[in-house]
Scaffold this motif. Sequence first.
Motif, mmCIF file in Angstrom:
data_model
loop_
_atom_site.group_PDB
_atom_site.id
_atom_site.type_symbol
_atom_site.label_atom_id
_atom_site.label_comp_id
_atom_site.label_asym_id
_atom_site.label_seq_id
_atom_site.Cartn_x
_atom_site.Cartn_y
_atom_site.Cartn_z
ATOM 1 N N ALA A 64 0.847 -1.185 0.000
ATOM 2 C CA ALA A 64 0.000 0.000 0.000
ATOM 3 C C ALA A 64 0.885 1.239 0.000
ATOM 4 O O ALA A 64 1.877 1.298 0.722
ATOM 5 C CB ALA A 64 -0.917 -0.008 1.217
ATOM 6 N N THR A 65 0.550 2.209 -0.825
ATOM 7 C CA THR A 65 1.385 3.396 -0.968
ATOM 8 C C THR A 65 0.618 4.643 -0.553
ATOM 9 O O THR A 65 -0.604 4.676 -0.562
ATOM 10 C CB THR A 65 1.883 3.540 -2.415
ATOM 11 O OG1 THR A 65 0.769 3.414 -3.322
ATOM 12 C CG2 THR A 65 2.919 2.470 -2.741
ATOM 13 N N GLN A 66 1.373 5.665 -0.193
ATOM 14 C CA GLN A 66 0.792 6.886 0.352
ATOM 15 C C GLN A 66 1.513 8.097 -0.217
ATOM 16 O O GLN A 66 2.737 8.158 -0.205
ATOM 17 C CB GLN A 66 0.912 6.888 1.882
ATOM 18 C CG GLN A 66 0.410 8.134 2.554
ATOM 19 C CD GLN A 66 -1.095 8.263 2.454
ATOM 20 O OE1 GLN A 66 -1.822 7.308 2.714
ATOM 21 N NE2 GLN A 66 -1.572 9.431 2.071
ATOM 22 N N ARG A 67 0.750 9.058 -0.720
ATOM 23 C CA ARG A 67 1.328 10.311 -1.165
ATOM 24 C C ARG A 67 1.353 11.292 -0.001
ATOM 25 O O ARG A 67 0.401 11.380 0.777
ATOM 26 C CB ARG A 67 0.493 10.907 -2.315
ATOM 27 C CG ARG A 67 1.130 12.114 -2.984
ATOM 28 C CD ARG A 67 0.061 12.940 -3.698
ATOM 29 N NE ARG A 67 -0.677 12.147 -4.662
ATOM 30 C CZ ARG A 67 -0.391 12.083 -5.968
ATOM 31 N NH1 ARG A 67 0.632 12.763 -6.439
ATOM 32 N NH2 ARG A 67 -1.134 11.359 -6.791
ATOM 33 N N LEU A 68 2.464 12.023 0.144
ATOM 34 C CA LEU A 68 2.552 13.017 1.205
ATOM 35 C C LEU A 68 1.745 14.243 0.840
ATOM 36 O O LEU A 68 1.795 14.736 -0.292
ATOM 37 C CB LEU A 68 4.016 13.413 1.436
ATOM 38 C CG LEU A 68 4.929 12.346 2.022
ATOM 39 C CD1 LEU A 68 6.326 12.924 2.255
ATOM 40 C CD2 LEU A 68 4.367 11.788 3.319
ATOM 41 N N VAL A 69 1.015 14.759 1.820
ATOM 42 C CA VAL A 69 0.208 15.965 1.641
ATOM 43 C C VAL A 69 0.961 17.137 2.250
ATOM 44 O O VAL A 69 1.507 17.033 3.357
ATOM 45 C CB VAL A 69 -1.168 15.813 2.322
ATOM 46 C CG1 VAL A 69 -1.972 17.090 2.205
ATOM 47 C CG2 VAL A 69 -1.917 14.631 1.717
ATOM 48 N N THR A 70 1.022 18.244 1.537
ATOM 49 C CA THR A 70 1.675 19.442 2.048
ATOM 50 C C THR A 70 0.630 20.333 2.695
ATOM 51 O O THR A 70 -0.328 20.756 2.044
ATOM 52 C CB THR A 70 2.395 20.209 0.921
ATOM 53 O OG1 THR A 70 3.367 19.346 0.331
ATOM 54 C CG2 THR A 70 3.095 21.442 1.466
ATOM 55 N N ALA A 126 3.439 2.830 2.557
ATOM 56 C CA ALA A 126 4.780 3.275 2.208
ATOM 57 C C ALA A 126 4.711 4.619 1.500
ATOM 58 O O ALA A 126 3.845 4.838 0.651
ATOM 59 C CB ALA A 126 5.458 2.243 1.308
ATOM 60 N N VAL A 127 5.618 5.516 1.857
ATOM 61 C CA VAL A 127 5.744 6.796 1.165
ATOM 62 C C VAL A 127 6.483 6.556 -0.150
ATOM 63 O O VAL A 127 7.500 5.869 -0.191
ATOM 64 C CB VAL A 127 6.491 7.819 2.031
ATOM 65 C CG1 VAL A 127 6.810 9.079 1.252
ATOM 66 C CG2 VAL A 127 5.666 8.146 3.275
ATOM 67 N N VAL A 128 5.960 7.133 -1.216
ATOM 68 C CA VAL A 128 6.477 6.874 -2.556
ATOM 69 C C VAL A 128 7.476 7.948 -2.970
ATOM 70 O O VAL A 128 7.279 9.136 -2.711
ATOM 71 C CB VAL A 128 5.320 6.826 -3.573
ATOM 72 C CG1 VAL A 128 5.845 6.710 -4.993
ATOM 73 C CG2 VAL A 128 4.407 5.656 -3.273
ATOM 74 N N LEU A 129 8.562 7.514 -3.598
ATOM 75 C CA LEU A 129 9.507 8.416 -4.253
ATOM 76 C C LEU A 129 9.489 8.136 -5.749
ATOM 77 O O LEU A 129 9.398 6.982 -6.143
ATOM 78 C CB LEU A 129 10.925 8.205 -3.706
ATOM 79 C CG LEU A 129 11.145 8.407 -2.202
ATOM 80 C CD1 LEU A 129 12.617 8.192 -1.867
ATOM 81 C CD2 LEU A 129 10.683 9.771 -1.748
#
Length: 224
Positions: A64-70, A126-129
């Motif tokens: 499972a992946t997660q995009r960081l929110v600013t 997981a945070v995605v790069l």
Amino acid sequence: MDQSRCPSHRCIVVVLALLLGALATPGLAQNTYAVEVVIFRHWEAPDNDAEFWPHQPPPISRSATQRLVTLGPAASGADAPGFNRLPATKLQLAGIHQRLARSNDYRVLLHVGWRQPGLKPNNAAAVVLPLNWFPPAQLTAGAGASQNPFESLPQGTRLWGTLRLLQRRYLHFQVDLRYRRDGARAGDAATVYPMTQSRRMRVGEIHYLDHPVLGILVQVRQLN
């Protein structure tokens, strides 16, 4: 024995048992953490001392992946929703970043921090790069189900993969990264370095994940 007092006595015992059970049950109170990561390149050994790299590096593990929110500064406190990226003013490894950047032996590739809840392995995303990209939805079983979502990376991407903090009895930080060396073409797999590691974390300490080409400094700070 005074039978009239038994019901209330049993009630007290039940209440105490429930309270002790709640205190002993793990996971009822979810911790929130700030995760800060500095990823840098250091120069590998030349010629005969160089590391052997697979011609076809393995694909990034599916999770499972997660995009960081600013978020704005007013919304980035301990009560802000996770996952969200920490502003530069909240980063505590800036001094280390600057020292690495001044050295000819290293090249800083990424310095980022984010806030997230402490989640068990089954729920930890997981945070995605790279940070400004997100992989397409995972394919369901059937034709093409083995397609690697990271095959659709933007042209010229040099560092990609996932960073994952999870909470078992202890905190663990997992990296599954790929780095493409300078001057390499996008389809040249032989110039892609894989880095897959897992490290147990101690809150507040700076941990170093070593690799022949990449270095990663990680600090996890508890917010509540």
